[in-house]
Design a protein around this motif. Structure first.
Motif, PDB file in Angstrom:
ATOM      1  N   ALA A 150       0.830  -1.213   0.000  1.00  0.00           N
ATOM      2  CA  ALA A 150       0.000   0.000   0.000  1.00  0.00           C
ATOM      3  C   ALA A 150       0.860   1.257   0.000  1.00  0.00           C
ATOM      4  O   ALA A 150       0.568   2.224  -0.719  1.00  0.00           O
ATOM      5  CB  ALA A 150      -0.929  -0.008   1.205  1.00  0.00           C
ATOM      6  N   ALA A 151       1.939   1.268   0.792  1.00  0.00           N
ATOM      7  CA  ALA A 151       2.790   2.453   0.901  1.00  0.00           C
ATOM      8  C   ALA A 151       3.525   2.737  -0.404  1.00  0.00           C
ATOM      9  O   ALA A 151       3.694   3.899  -0.799  1.00  0.00           O
ATOM     10  CB  ALA A 151       3.784   2.278   2.038  1.00  0.00           C
ATOM     11  N   LEU A 152       3.981   1.687  -1.068  1.00  0.00           N
ATOM     12  CA  LEU A 152       4.786   1.878  -2.273  1.00  0.00           C
ATOM     13  C   LEU A 152       3.940   1.980  -3.538  1.00  0.00           C
ATOM     14  O   LEU A 152       4.489   2.148  -4.629  1.00  0.00           O
ATOM     15  CB  LEU A 152       5.813   0.751  -2.412  1.00  0.00           C
ATOM     16  CG  LEU A 152       6.900   0.715  -1.331  1.00  0.00           C
ATOM     17  CD1 LEU A 152       7.967  -0.301  -1.684  1.00  0.00           C
ATOM     18  CD2 LEU A 152       7.523   2.090  -1.116  1.00  0.00           C
ATOM     19  N   LYS A 153       2.646   1.927  -3.385  1.00  0.00           N
ATOM     20  CA  LYS A 153       1.782   2.118  -4.557  1.00  0.00           C
ATOM     21  C   LYS A 153       1.959   3.520  -5.122  1.00  0.00           C
ATOM     22  O   LYS A 153       1.927   3.716  -6.341  1.00  0.00           O
ATOM     23  CB  LYS A 153       0.319   1.883  -4.168  1.00  0.00           C
ATOM     24  CG  LYS A 153      -0.625   1.860  -5.350  1.00  0.00           C
ATOM     25  CD  LYS A 153      -2.025   1.428  -4.932  1.00  0.00           C
ATOM     26  CE  LYS A 153      -2.955   1.350  -6.135  1.00  0.00           C
ATOM     27  NZ  LYS A 153      -4.320   0.876  -5.747  1.00  0.00           N
ATOM     28  N   ASP A 154       2.178   4.499  -4.235  1.00  0.00           N
ATOM     29  CA  ASP A 154       2.320   5.889  -4.662  1.00  0.00           C
ATOM     30  C   ASP A 154       3.630   6.520  -4.202  1.00  0.00           C
ATOM     31  O   ASP A 154       3.791   7.738  -4.305  1.00  0.00           O
ATOM     32  CB  ASP A 154       1.148   6.719  -4.147  1.00  0.00           C
ATOM     33  CG  ASP A 154      -0.193   6.221  -4.686  1.00  0.00           C
ATOM     34  OD1 ASP A 154      -0.305   6.060  -5.909  1.00  0.00           O
ATOM     35  OD2 ASP A 154      -1.103   5.972  -3.879  1.00  0.00           O
ATOM     36  N   HIS A 155       4.531   5.723  -3.657  1.00  0.00           N
ATOM     37  CA  HIS A 155       5.829   6.223  -3.202  1.00  0.00           C
ATOM     38  C   HIS A 155       6.910   5.243  -3.638  1.00  0.00           C
ATOM     39  O   HIS A 155       6.615   4.091  -3.990  1.00  0.00           O
ATOM     40  CB  HIS A 155       5.858   6.373  -1.674  1.00  0.00           C
ATOM     41  CG  HIS A 155       4.840   7.330  -1.138  1.00  0.00           C
ATOM     42  ND1 HIS A 155       3.536   6.960  -0.880  1.00  0.00           N
ATOM     43  CD2 HIS A 155       4.924   8.652  -0.816  1.00  0.00           C
ATOM     44  CE1 HIS A 155       2.862   8.004  -0.421  1.00  0.00           C
ATOM     45  NE2 HIS A 155       3.679   9.045  -0.372  1.00  0.00           N
ATOM     46  N   ASN A 156       8.160   5.699  -3.574  1.00  0.00           N
ATOM     47  CA  ASN A 156       9.277   4.844  -3.987  1.00  0.00           C
ATOM     48  C   ASN A 156      10.116   4.345  -2.816  1.00  0.00           C
ATOM     49  O   ASN A 156      11.021   3.531  -3.018  1.00  0.00           O
ATOM     50  CB  ASN A 156      10.175   5.604  -4.960  1.00  0.00           C
ATOM     51  CG  ASN A 156       9.454   5.937  -6.250  1.00  0.00           C
ATOM     52  OD1 ASN A 156       8.732   5.114  -6.804  1.00  0.00           O
ATOM     53  ND2 ASN A 156       9.650   7.160  -6.739  1.00  0.00           N
ATOM     54  N   SER A 157       9.830   4.827  -1.621  1.00  0.00           N
ATOM     55  CA  SER A 157      10.611   4.470  -0.443  1.00  0.00           C
ATOM     56  C   SER A 157       9.697   4.410   0.771  1.00  0.00           C
ATOM     57  O   SER A 157       8.700   5.135   0.824  1.00  0.00           O
ATOM     58  CB  SER A 157      11.709   5.511  -0.185  1.00  0.00           C
ATOM     59  OG  SER A 157      12.458   5.773  -1.346  1.00  0.00           O
ATOM     60  N   ALA A 158      10.042   3.558   1.725  1.00  0.00           N
ATOM     61  CA  ALA A 158       9.277   3.480   2.968  1.00  0.00           C
ATOM     62  C   ALA A 158      10.199   3.097   4.111  1.00  0.00           C
ATOM     63  O   ALA A 158      11.186   2.362   3.923  1.00  0.00           O
ATOM     64  CB  ALA A 158       8.146   2.460   2.843  1.00  0.00           C
ATOM     65  N   LEU A 159       9.874   3.606   5.297  1.00  0.00           N
ATOM     66  CA  LEU A 159      10.592   3.270   6.526  1.00  0.00           C
ATOM     67  C   LEU A 159       9.731   2.319   7.343  1.00  0.00           C
ATOM     68  O   LEU A 159       8.555   2.610   7.599  1.00  0.00           O
ATOM     69  CB  LEU A 159      10.883   4.541   7.332  1.00  0.00           C
ATOM     70  CG  LEU A 159      11.727   4.368   8.592  1.00  0.00           C
ATOM     71  CD1 LEU A 159      13.189   4.132   8.217  1.00  0.00           C
ATOM     72  CD2 LEU A 159      11.616   5.613   9.488  1.00  0.00           C
ATOM     73  N   LEU A 160      10.295   1.194   7.749  1.00  0.00           N
ATOM     74  CA  LEU A 160       9.570   0.209   8.547  1.00  0.00           C
ATOM     75  C   LEU A 160      10.020   0.344   9.997  1.00  0.00           C
ATOM     76  O   LEU A 160      11.182   0.072  10.318  1.00  0.00           O
ATOM     77  CB  LEU A 160       9.858  -1.214   8.051  1.00  0.00           C
ATOM     78  CG  LEU A 160       9.847  -1.458   6.529  1.00  0.00           C
ATOM     79  CD1 LEU A 160      10.117  -2.927   6.235  1.00  0.00           C
ATOM     80  CD2 LEU A 160       8.539  -1.014   5.925  1.00  0.00           C
ATOM     81  N   LEU A 161       9.133   0.764  10.878  1.00  0.00           N
ATOM     82  CA  LEU A 161       9.513   0.980  12.270  1.00  0.00           C
ATOM     83  C   LEU A 161      10.053  -0.292  12.901  1.00  0.00           C
ATOM     84  O   LEU A 161       9.498  -1.379  12.726  1.00  0.00           O
ATOM     85  CB  LEU A 161       8.313   1.491  13.070  1.00  0.00           C
ATOM     86  CG  LEU A 161       7.830   2.912  12.758  1.00  0.00           C
ATOM     87  CD1 LEU A 161       6.709   3.304  13.714  1.00  0.00           C
ATOM     88  CD2 LEU A 161       8.977   3.917  12.843  1.00  0.00           C
ATOM     89  N   LYS A 162      11.157  -0.115  13.644  1.00  0.00           N
ATOM     90  CA  LYS A 162      11.818  -1.221  14.352  1.00  0.00           C
ATOM     91  C   LYS A 162      12.184  -2.367  13.412  1.00  0.00           C
ATOM     92  O   LYS A 162      12.200  -3.529  13.791  1.00  0.00           O
ATOM     93  CB  LYS A 162      10.942  -1.730  15.514  1.00  0.00           C
ATOM     94  CG  LYS A 162      10.720  -0.685  16.600  1.00  0.00           C
ATOM     95  CD  LYS A 162       9.898  -1.216  17.753  1.00  0.00           C
ATOM     96  CE  LYS A 162       8.429  -1.231  17.428  1.00  0.00           C
ATOM     97  NZ  LYS A 162       7.599  -1.586  18.626  1.00  0.00           N
ATOM     98  N   HIS A 163      12.501  -2.004  12.165  1.00  0.00           N
ATOM     99  CA  HIS A 163      12.775  -3.056  11.189  1.00  0.00           C
ATOM    100  C   HIS A 163      13.806  -2.624  10.155  1.00  0.00           C
ATOM    101  O   HIS A 163      14.923  -3.115  10.170  1.00  0.00           O
ATOM    102  CB  HIS A 163      11.461  -3.476  10.513  1.00  0.00           C
ATOM    103  CG  HIS A 163      11.559  -4.678   9.642  1.00  0.00           C
ATOM    104  ND1 HIS A 163      10.461  -5.357   9.176  1.00  0.00           N
ATOM    105  CD2 HIS A 163      12.629  -5.327   9.119  1.00  0.00           C
ATOM    106  CE1 HIS A 163      10.841  -6.383   8.431  1.00  0.00           C
ATOM    107  NE2 HIS A 163      12.162  -6.379   8.372  1.00  0.00           N
ATOM    108  N   GLY A 164      13.434  -1.729   9.237  1.00  0.00           N
ATOM    109  CA  GLY A 164      14.360  -1.370   8.164  1.00  0.00           C
ATOM    110  C   GLY A 164      13.714  -0.463   7.141  1.00  0.00           C
ATOM    111  O   GLY A 164      12.889   0.385   7.479  1.00  0.00           O
ATOM    112  N   GLN A 165      14.073  -0.674   5.871  1.00  0.00           N
ATOM    113  CA  GLN A 165      13.630   0.200   4.803  1.00  0.00           C
ATOM    114  C   GLN A 165      13.316  -0.627   3.556  1.00  0.00           C
ATOM    115  O   GLN A 165      13.850  -1.722   3.379  1.00  0.00           O
ATOM    116  CB  GLN A 165      14.708   1.231   4.436  1.00  0.00           C
ATOM    117  CG  GLN A 165      15.321   1.968   5.600  1.00  0.00           C
ATOM    118  CD  GLN A 165      16.317   1.126   6.386  1.00  0.00           C
ATOM    119  OE1 GLN A 165      17.041   0.311   5.836  1.00  0.00           O
ATOM    120  NE2 GLN A 165      16.334   1.325   7.690  1.00  0.00           N
ATOM    121  N   VAL A 166      12.486  -0.075   2.679  1.00  0.00           N
ATOM    122  CA  VAL A 166      12.209  -0.684   1.377  1.00  0.00           C
ATOM    123  C   VAL A 166      12.213   0.417   0.334  1.00  0.00           C
ATOM    124  O   VAL A 166      11.650   1.494   0.553  1.00  0.00           O
ATOM    125  CB  VAL A 166      10.839  -1.403   1.343  1.00  0.00           C
ATOM    126  CG1 VAL A 166      10.646  -2.101  -0.009  1.00  0.00           C
ATOM    127  CG2 VAL A 166      10.713  -2.418   2.468  1.00  0.00           C
TER     128      VAL A 166
END
Length: 211
Positions: free
Chosen positions: A145-161
């Motif tokens: 859902a987050a990357l449907k309209d964005h190219n990057s995301a921060l995952l709390l207590k986890h990492g990045q995509v």
């Protein structure tokens, strides 16, 4: 048709990610769409030293494994992003030092636009995804859902995509994401960000989005 040359390129790019310290040991995973299929780093594999026998070959549409190698536990969001984003052929989940430190902060930054490279390459808005168990359907759904309209995301207590059209774009996106977080951490929280007007100016003269 996935060829030996495709597999070797995938291994080279995985090792590039590791050499840049975007992943360590078994952290992180990588995928690459090739036609109707995708190469995905295998479950439990070490991206920095990924070997051919640990590369999974899957159908993008269904996730069916074609070569008997189990894909990463995060293949759900990798394949989901590829399905939702026909403009993107590569997805990288990483855990670089400073960006992961930011992902574990009690107060997550509201604005990552500390330098021009962030809005130009990472994204002027970076969605922050609540913690869900790694490999869970909930995490996969949230990332898709987050990357449907964005190219990057921060995952709390986890990492990045991050996702992108090719390996270079994804690598650049991840490196500038890490750079921004390094600035945020090393500044001790005393940092400034680009104003909306300054970002608009970049879109006119650097990105060429406006006439």
């Amino acid at each position: 048709m996935i060829t030996e040359e495709h597999i070797q390129k995938f291994l080279e790019q995985a090792h590039r990610v590791g050499d840049a310290a975007l992943t360590i040991c078994s952290s992180g995973n990588l995928s690459w769409r090739i036609g109707d299929e995708a190469l995905v780093s295998g479950t439990g594999s070490w991206v920095p030293s990924l070997q051919k026998e640990k590369v999974s070959q899957c159908l993008v549409a269904t996730g069916e494994v074609l070569n008997g190698v189990k894909p990463s536990m995060e293949s759900g969001f990798h394949l989901g992003v590829l399905r939702e984003r026909p403009d993107c052929d590569v997805v990288l989940h990483f855990q670089s030092p400073f960006a992961t430190a930011v992902a574990c902060m009690q107060e997550t930054p509201k604005d990552f636009n500390v330098t021009a490279e962030v809005p130009c390459h990472v994204g002027k808005e970076i969605p922050v995804i609540p913690y869900y168990r790694p490999g869970s359907p909930e995490l996969a759904a949230a990332v898709i859902a987050a990357l449907k309209d964005h190219n990057s995301a921060l995952l709390l207590k986890h990492g990045q995509v991050v996702c992108g059209k090719n390996f270079d774009e994804v690598f650049e996106r991840a490196m500038f994401f890490e750079m921004a977080c390094r600035i945020i951490v090393q500044s001790g929280g005393k940092y400034t960000t680009l104003t909306p007007e300054e970002i608009d100016d970049l879109e006119v003269y650097v990105l060429g989005k406006k006439q």
